[in-house]
Design an enzyme around this catalytic site. Structure first.
Site, PDB file in Angstrom:
ATOM      1  N   CYS A 129      28.510  -6.282 -13.055  1.00 34.50           N
ATOM      2  CA  CYS A 129      27.606  -7.144 -12.287  1.00 34.50           C
ATOM      3  C   CYS A 129      26.565  -7.698 -13.254  1.00 34.50           C
ATOM      4  CB  CYS A 129      26.916  -6.352 -11.183  1.00 34.50           C
ATOM      5  SG  CYS A 129      28.028  -5.831  -9.875  1.00 34.50           S
TER       6      CYS A 129
ATOM      7  N   ASN B 294      28.340  -7.469  -1.527  1.00 36.06           N
ATOM      8  CA  ASN B 294      27.508  -7.312  -2.714  1.00 36.06           C
ATOM      9  C   ASN B 294      28.384  -7.081  -3.934  1.00 36.06           C
ATOM     10  OD1 ASN B 294      25.032  -7.487  -1.278  1.00 36.06           O
ATOM     11  ND2 ASN B 294      25.211  -5.347  -0.669  1.00 36.06           N
ATOM     12  N   CYS B 295      27.856  -7.432  -5.089  1.00 37.12           N
ATOM     13  CA  CYS B 295      28.552  -7.206  -6.347  1.00 37.12           C
ATOM     14  C   CYS B 295      28.795  -5.703  -6.516  1.00 37.12           C
ATOM     15  CB  CYS B 295      27.701  -7.744  -7.500  1.00 37.12           C
ATOM     16  SG  CYS B 295      28.514  -7.655  -9.097  1.00 37.12           S
ATOM     17  N   PRO B 296      29.990  -5.279  -6.968  1.00 31.36           N
ATOM     18  CA  PRO B 296      31.054  -6.105  -7.574  1.00 31.36           C
ATOM     19  C   PRO B 296      32.185  -6.454  -6.613  1.00 31.36           C
ATOM     20  CG  PRO B 296      31.496  -3.823  -8.050  1.00 31.36           C
ATOM     21  CD  PRO B 296      30.239  -3.838  -7.190  1.00 31.36           C
ATOM     22  N   ILE B 297      31.983  -6.305  -5.305  1.00 34.36           N
ATOM     23  CA  ILE B 297      33.082  -6.500  -4.353  1.00 34.36           C
ATOM     24  C   ILE B 297      33.711  -7.901  -4.429  1.00 34.36           C
ATOM     25  CG2 ILE B 297      33.709  -6.496  -1.908  1.00 34.36           C
ATOM     26  CD1 ILE B 297      31.647  -4.263  -1.503  1.00 34.36           C
TER      27      ILE B 297
END
Length: 203
Positions: free
Chosen positions: A87, A10-13
């Site tokens: 994000c 998931n964002c911001p990964i």
């Protein structure tokens, strides 16, 4: 080529993983980023472009997207810093782009083809992408094999832009088996899409 696997992240990964790979570069390199959603494509593409990368993206399958970033070397420390943990929401507005010809404007046909290629590239650079792009009549050739705009259209599709081409037009030009991006649509859907648009852009 360096591969960054951000499938399921998931964002911001995805952005953070990509940024880390970019910062570890010691020279020109190509980075491949794999993600499973359109928002990640938008966020990673924005960060990479702001860091000096040449970015292309494509949809490989359902929930399977590939972003390719060509870098000359590691970005400067400040480049892309703001985007690292940002994000952004879905960067698509309720705009529909309607393309009815394989060239733009009237006059010289060769110039018109150069202009339409530039127009489609310019769409990829908009801060707010269109929701849908409709192609019919001569414009139908732009979504088929051999089109100079395929790379840009695949990038837009990977970021969630719906690419729709008139099936009657593809049949007329004998191109139905050569459609290379997006889906086939009909006149009812074309009218319905245009009627529901917040605004319509025509080259």
């Amino acid at each position: 080529m360096i591969t960054v696997n951000a499938m399921g992240d998931n964002c911001p990964i995805p952005v953070i993983k990509t940024k880390k790979a970019m910062q570890e570069l010691t020279g020109p390199e190509t980075i491949e980023v794999l993600v499973d959603n359109e928002i990640a494509v938008q966020n990673v593409s924005k960060m990479a472009a702001s860091s000096g990368g040449k970015v292309t993206s494509e949809k490989k399958g359902e929930k399977e997207f590939r972003i390719v970033i060509e870098m000359e070397g590691a970005p400067s420390q400040a480049a892309g810093e703001e985007e690292e943990t940002a994000c952004i929401p879905d960067a698509r507005g309720n705009t529909v782009v309607v393309v009815s010809s394989d060239r733009m404007g009237e006059g010289n046909d060769a110039l018109g083809k150069v202009l339409i290629k530039g127009f489609i590239f310019a769409v990829t650079q908009l801060d707010t992408l269109p929701k849908t792009m409709l192609f019919y009549n001569g414009g139908a050739t732009l979504t088929c094999e051999g089109s100079d705009s395929l790379e840009d259209l695949k990038s837009l599709e990977a970021q969630g832009v719906e690419i729709m081409t008139c099936g009657t037009c593809l049949d007329y030009y004998g191109l139905k088996e050569k459609l290379a991006v997006g889906t086939v649509t009909n006149m009812y859907s074309i009218v319905e899409t245009m009627a529901g648009a917040g605004r319509i852009i025509r080259p």
